[in-house]
Design a protein around this motif. Sequence first.
Motif, mmCIF file in Angstrom:
data_model
loop_
_atom_site.group_PDB
_atom_site.id
_atom_site.type_symbol
_atom_site.label_atom_id
_atom_site.label_comp_id
_atom_site.label_asym_id
_atom_site.label_seq_id
_atom_site.Cartn_x
_atom_site.Cartn_y
_atom_site.Cartn_z
ATOM 1 N N SER A 23 0.279 4.255 -0.373
ATOM 2 C CA SER A 23 -0.268 5.425 0.323
ATOM 3 C C SER A 23 0.328 5.583 1.715
ATOM 4 C CB SER A 23 -1.783 5.304 0.467
ATOM 5 O OG SER A 23 -2.373 5.217 -0.787
ATOM 6 N N ASN B 255 0.839 -1.192 0.000
ATOM 7 C CA ASN B 255 0.000 0.000 0.000
ATOM 8 C C ASN B 255 0.881 1.252 0.000
ATOM 9 O OD1 ASN B 255 -1.687 2.115 0.565
ATOM 10 N ND2 ASN B 255 -2.680 1.156 2.336
ATOM 11 N N ASN C 298 -1.874 3.201 -6.952
ATOM 12 C CA ASN C 298 -0.753 3.515 -6.057
ATOM 13 C C ASN C 298 -0.572 5.016 -5.861
ATOM 14 O OD1 ASN C 298 -0.100 0.838 -5.647
ATOM 15 N ND2 ASN C 298 1.389 0.766 -7.313
ATOM 16 N N LYS D 289 -3.049 7.252 -5.590
ATOM 17 C CA LYS D 289 -4.298 7.929 -5.187
ATOM 18 C C LYS D 289 -4.146 8.938 -4.060
ATOM 19 C CE LYS D 289 -6.184 3.855 -2.748
ATOM 20 N NZ LYS D 289 -5.446 3.925 -1.488
ATOM 21 N N ASP D 290 -3.212 8.757 -3.159
ATOM 22 C CA ASP D 290 -3.055 9.725 -2.072
ATOM 23 C C ASP D 290 -1.978 10.772 -2.358
ATOM 24 O OD1 ASP D 290 -5.027 8.408 -0.781
ATOM 25 O OD2 ASP D 290 -3.849 7.787 0.954
ATOM 26 N N PHE D 291 -1.439 10.768 -3.557
ATOM 27 C CA PHE D 291 -0.315 11.666 -3.835
ATOM 28 C C PHE D 291 -0.715 12.965 -4.545
ATOM 29 C CE2 PHE D 291 2.060 8.059 -2.470
ATOM 30 C CZ PHE D 291 3.237 8.604 -1.965
#
Lengths: 164, 164
Positions: free
Chosen positions: A114, A112, A128, A130-132
């Motif tokens: 994130s 994960n 991979n 998505k939180d960046f």
Amino acid sequence: MIADSISLILDKYNHEYHTEITKQSLWGKTVYDLLPEVHIPVIKNYQNSADFYHHVPLVEGAQDAVAILSEKYNIYIVSAALEFPNSLSARYHFIETHFPSISWRNLIFCANKSLIKAHFLIDDMVENLKDFGKSGFLFTAYHNVNIDYPSRLNNWEEILERFG
Amino acid sequence: MIADSISLILDKYNHEYHTEITKQSLWGKTVYDLLPEVHIPVIKNYQNSADFYHHVPLVEGAQDAVAILSEKYNIYIVSAALEFPNSLSARYHFIETHFPSISWRNLIFCANKSLIKAHFLIDDMVENLKDFGKSGFLFTAYHNVNIDYPSRLNNWEEILERFG
């Protein structure tokens, strides 16, 4: 993306099943989408073998670009490979052999991504990133060509242009 | 701390060098402080062997506590073991065997634990806790008993009391 694992997967699969699947046939899909479902474990077994990574070719330009960018950045290589535990040691040795600027302190195995604190992430898998947010860059690969993504880097040459 | 690797290191070392070093002699120091410097590679080789982790005993209470806490928390096991690449697969199988609630998605190999986003970190190495502030807990081990640390958990029973 530093390892061209898909080329080796297709080589092994074509050899085993007497097929002629090309990388081009992966345009817009993963190898898991393309192959018959009963063969997915075959593909996963390739990737989970202890020696697979001893034979994986490098992605063009990765080696030089990582060497150049290592002078300016603290680069970490984050591999989501924990689904393939028997391959971890060979993946380590792949990095050690081809990317001498990346020590074991800068290699991370983590499914994960994130969870990783990093200023930037370049990855070929949208999930991979998505939180960046704007710090995430999609590295172009056959499987992701049809995805509309705001910041895409097509190859290591473009990575050098953006970060070099 | 879930794996009592120091017990196995001492067993192997005592057997190989006909010594009788006890865990108690590690009070306030690491095995690297205790042994002659020329034997450090011996100790590191034990830990880097492919089968070392097949024989490592569990820390008392770890198995039950992780099972209990997994019902309430999303638990990740973060191992800094990348110095010992040949051991990674066996470490994975150690987790898989003894901690069935921890899937490969929740196992991380990362030398620098400051890079991991987590609400809490419990670790026996003070340097791994440095970026965690009040969210970091020192798990008591022989080597860290003399360190003055604000939040210490002495064993898995205390972890269950604090987080259960």
